[in-house]
Design a protein around this motif. Structure first.
Motif, short mmCIF file in Angstrom:
data_model
loop_
_atom_site.label_atom_id
_atom_site.label_comp_id
_atom_site.label_asym_id
_atom_site.label_seq_id
_atom_site.Cartn_x
_atom_site.Cartn_y
_atom_site.Cartn_z
N GLN A 293 -5.75 -8.33 -18.18
CA GLN A 293 -5.64 -6.98 -17.64
C GLN A 293 -6.92 -6.57 -16.90
O GLN A 293 -6.86 -6.07 -15.77
N LEU A 294 -8.06 -6.79 -17.54
CA LEU A 294 -9.33 -6.40 -16.91
C LEU A 294 -9.63 -7.26 -15.67
O LEU A 294 -10.25 -6.77 -14.71
N ALA A 295 -9.19 -8.51 -15.69
CA ALA A 295 -9.42 -9.39 -14.53
C ALA A 295 -8.37 -9.19 -13.45
O ALA A 295 -8.51 -9.74 -12.35
N PHE A 311 -10.47 -16.80 -10.57
CA PHE A 311 -11.38 -17.41 -11.55
C PHE A 311 -12.68 -16.63 -11.67
O PHE A 311 -13.24 -16.52 -12.76
N LYS A 312 -13.14 -16.09 -10.56
CA LYS A 312 -14.35 -15.26 -10.62
C LYS A 312 -14.11 -14.06 -11.52
O LYS A 312 -14.94 -13.74 -12.39
N SER A 313 -13.00 -13.39 -11.35
CA SER A 313 -12.69 -12.22 -12.18
C SER A 313 -12.56 -12.60 -13.64
O SER A 313 -13.07 -11.91 -14.53
N TYR A 318 -14.65 -12.55 -19.07
CA TYR A 318 -14.92 -13.34 -20.27
C TYR A 318 -16.39 -13.25 -20.65
O TYR A 318 -16.73 -13.18 -21.85
N ARG A 319 -17.29 -13.25 -19.66
CA ARG A 319 -18.72 -13.12 -19.94
C ARG A 319 -19.01 -11.80 -20.66
O ARG A 319 -19.78 -11.75 -21.64
#
Length: 356
Positions: A293-295, A311-313, A318-319
């Protein structure tokens, strides 16, 4: 002596052919080391009808090597080595693990005084940071340094080596302590296609994302298997890498690799399946939903449909989740799976096989 104001050009004197070198030193490619020797088969190029060998084509496609410093990995009997030396380089450093090839390489060194430096060692452990003059170093934002990496890699070494070098790119160390050092390398055609595969392609894989978020990657041309002895069962792709000034994903290499690896381990499933393995079972459903959701990533996308932007998002979110829970990054679902198996030896646990 060269005319004033002009650079002198170097050409090797007449030497035994690679076939003759192989016969002279009784060289035999070792299957257990995935060795294949590239012969100098000729191909027609351009409309002029000119014919050059595959080894010369590899070197030409690398770019202008005049007065360049070149690091060749796995030179073997010295086929590509000859083409590099004839490109008028300032210095060629070769690293060869197999002692059988050293006499043939020494013959080349004797024919090119001061040009060829031979190191008996393993390319996976060789430290190149101090191998070339410090004056060659460039700022990362500048044009690439006048250093090139060229190699006809044994199939068994190519994937772990390129992953190692990609991590070096991320950390700007190893060969990339000099700046954005360019690489021209051979791979099995299937691996070359994975490295260069675009979003949505069937060949899209972990290697595609890991290479392309750090480098501009280009498949230059394909060499047919018949150009090698012994003839491999597959053709070979020649791939060129130029590190990007700014990586697409500004996160630590190990974090990116973990996210990408988990996504592609279930390559035929929706992406939420692999992403779920980033989290312990107790929080898996909730945390996976939060990550997606956040990505702003559609959970029903297949891994091959995810772009570098996706993948960047995912890596950025995740970080943040790892920062909030310091123990999260250390979680390894495979270790968790092993522990569950040991606790429940009679319980069958099905896991889909995964690939690069």
């Amino acid at each position: 002596m060269a005319a004033a104001g002009k650079l002198s050009t170097f050409r090797l004197p007449p030497l035994p052919t690679i076939r003759e070198i192989i016969k002279l030193f009784r060289l035999q490619a070792l299957k257990q080391l995935s060795q294949n020797f590239l012969l100098d088969l000729r191909l027609t190029v351009g409309g002029s009808g000119a014919r050059i060998g595959f080894r010369d084509k590899i070197v030409r496609k690398t770019g202008n090597l005049t007065n360049a410093y070149v690091y060749e990995v796995g030179p073997g009997p010295g086929g590509i080595t000859r083409s590099i030396l004839n490109a008028n380089v300032a210095e060629l450093l070769v690293v060869e693990k197999d002692t059988r090839f050293l006499p043939g390489l020494q013959m080349l060194s004797d024919a090119a005084p001061g040009k060829l430096r031979i190191v008996h060692g393993d390319v996976l452990t060789f430290k190149i940071e101090k191998a070339f003059p410090g004056s060659l170093k460039r700022q990362w934002e500048d044009d690439p340094p006048n250093i090139h990496i060229i190699g006809n890699l044994p199939f068994s070494v190519s994937t772990p080596l390129i992953i190692k070098w990609l991590e070096n790119v991320s950390c700007r160390n190893g060969p990339f302590a000099y700046g954005r050092t360019q690489m021209t390398l051979t791979f099995q055609k299937e691996v070359a296609e994975r490295l260069t595969a675009s979003t949505g392609s069937k060949q899209r894989s972990r290697l595609s994302v890991m290479a392309q978020y750090l480098c501009s990657v280009q498949l230059l041309f394909t060499i047919p298997g018949q150009a090698f002895i012994p003839k491999p069962e597959v053709d070979v792709g020649v791939v060129h890498f130029t590190p990007l000034i700014e990586p697409v994903i500004a996160q630590p290499f190990q974090l990116v690799e973990k996210v990408v690896r988990n996504v592609f381990q279930f390559r035929r499933k929706y992406c939420y399946r692999g992403l779920g393995m980033l989290f312990p079972e107790a929080q898996r459903l909730e945390s996976t939903g939060k990550l997606l959701q956040l990505a702003e990533v559609d959970p029903t996308f297949r891994p091959c449909q995810l772009s570098l932007t996706h993948f960047k998002s995912l890596c950025d979110v995740y970080r943040k989740m790892c920062d909030e829970d310091p123990q999260l990054f250390a979680y390894n679902f495979r270790e968790d799976l092993k522990q569950n198996k040991s606790k429940n030896p009679n319980k069958e646990v099905h896991q889909e096989s995964c690939g690069l």
